[in-house]
Scaffold this active site. Structure first.
Site, PDB file in Angstrom:
ATOM      1  N   ASP A   9      38.887  94.560  69.335  1.00  0.00           N
ATOM      2  CA  ASP A   9      39.664  93.490  69.954  1.00  0.00           C
ATOM      3  C   ASP A   9      40.769  94.113  70.795  1.00  0.00           C
ATOM      4  O   ASP A   9      41.527  94.963  70.300  1.00  0.00           O
ATOM      5  CB  ASP A   9      40.267  92.572  68.894  1.00  0.00           C
ATOM      6  CG  ASP A   9      39.205  91.729  68.181  1.00  0.00           C
ATOM      7  OD1 ASP A   9      38.039  91.740  68.627  1.00  0.00           O
ATOM      8  OD2 ASP A   9      39.553  91.071  67.188  1.00  0.00           O
ATOM      9  N   ASP A 131      34.423  79.200  66.844  1.00  0.00           N
ATOM     10  CA  ASP A 131      35.543  79.611  65.994  1.00  0.00           C
ATOM     11  C   ASP A 131      36.140  78.354  65.392  1.00  0.00           C
ATOM     12  O   ASP A 131      36.560  77.446  66.120  1.00  0.00           O
ATOM     13  CB  ASP A 131      36.584  80.356  66.816  1.00  0.00           C
ATOM     14  CG  ASP A 131      35.974  81.508  67.603  1.00  0.00           C
ATOM     15  OD1 ASP A 131      35.137  82.225  67.023  1.00  0.00           O
ATOM     16  OD2 ASP A 131      36.311  81.672  68.778  1.00  0.00           O
TER      17      ASP A 131
END
Length: 234
Positions: A9, A131
């Site tokens: 990330d 998500d």
């Protein structure tokens, strides 16, 4: 064994992890993104590397294209990229620089017509990232509610030629406290698309549990930086 996809990330070209997707919880990882890729290259069990442009997701526009192109050159393994992908132009750019798969989240969830068109234009190359806090879907870097239900959206995309669905339970993400096995199990049972599990994965026991549930792949975040996670793997 289940497919292992370690995650990188990025914020400002730095490898970080968040907890529950909260940007203020940013924690810099012990390995740089370059070091991480070199480390993952040695494992045959790593079948893909997962890279997310976190600021791109937040700002609704990719921010790390040049850096991701550099990372792409460091590995022969397939690489998938997500974060801020909102247009065919961006998809074309990533595929042109050698990215193998692209992840769409907010744009795909908000515009199913666009998602359908992209999935047929790039069959099996697009992954839909859903998500959710439990079943409640969040968008735009997990900052906005949608009033949409996880299973309702899955039903609407089940017929598309997607590579799969990446499901992250935000309540589990970044905590190393275990994933949401129950909701993941329900997803596997309700769609023929490949389910990729993300969020809270701690160890090889979690991977084994997911494999028993029929999960196609697991995305490993913080745990991938723990040497104990890799013990016995090759």
């Amino acid at each position: 064994m289940i497919n292992i996809w370690p995650a990188i990330d990025l914020i400002d070209s730095t490898s970080v992890r968040l907890t529950e997707g909260k940007y203020e919880s940013k924690e810099q990882m012990t390995m740089t993104a370059e070091e991480s890729i070199q480390f993952y290259n040695q494992f045959d069990c790593v079948s893909r590397i997962h890279i997310v442009d976190l600021i791109g997701a937040k700002l609704k526009q990719t921010q790390e294209c040049h850096y991701i192109k550099k990372l792409r050159s460091l590995s022969q393994k397939p690489i998938e990229v997500g974060g801020g992908i909102r247009s065919q132009e961006t998809l074309n750019h990533y595929f042109d620089i050698g990215i193998d798969y692209c992840i769409v989240g907010t744009k795909g969830i908000q515009d199913l017509t666009w998602l359908e068109r992209m999935s047929y234009l790039f069959p099996k190359k697009i992954y839909l990232s859903i998500d959710a806090y439990k079943q409640d879907i969040k968008i735009n870097g997990w900052l906005e509610d949608t009033q949409l239900n996880l299973f309702d959206v899955v039903k609407q995309v089940n017929h598309l030629p997607l590579g799969g669905i990446i499901y992250t339970d935000i309540s589990k993400d970044g905590k190393l406290a275990g994933p949401n096995f129950e909701l993941t199990r329900q997803l596997v049972q309700q769609t023929e698309l490949s389910i990729i599990a993300s969020g809270g994965i701690r160890n090889q026991e979690d991977l084994n549990q997911f494999e028993k549930l029929g999960v196609y792949a697991a995305i490993i975040g913080k745990a991938a930086h723990n040497p104990s996670f890799w013990e016995g793997l090759s």
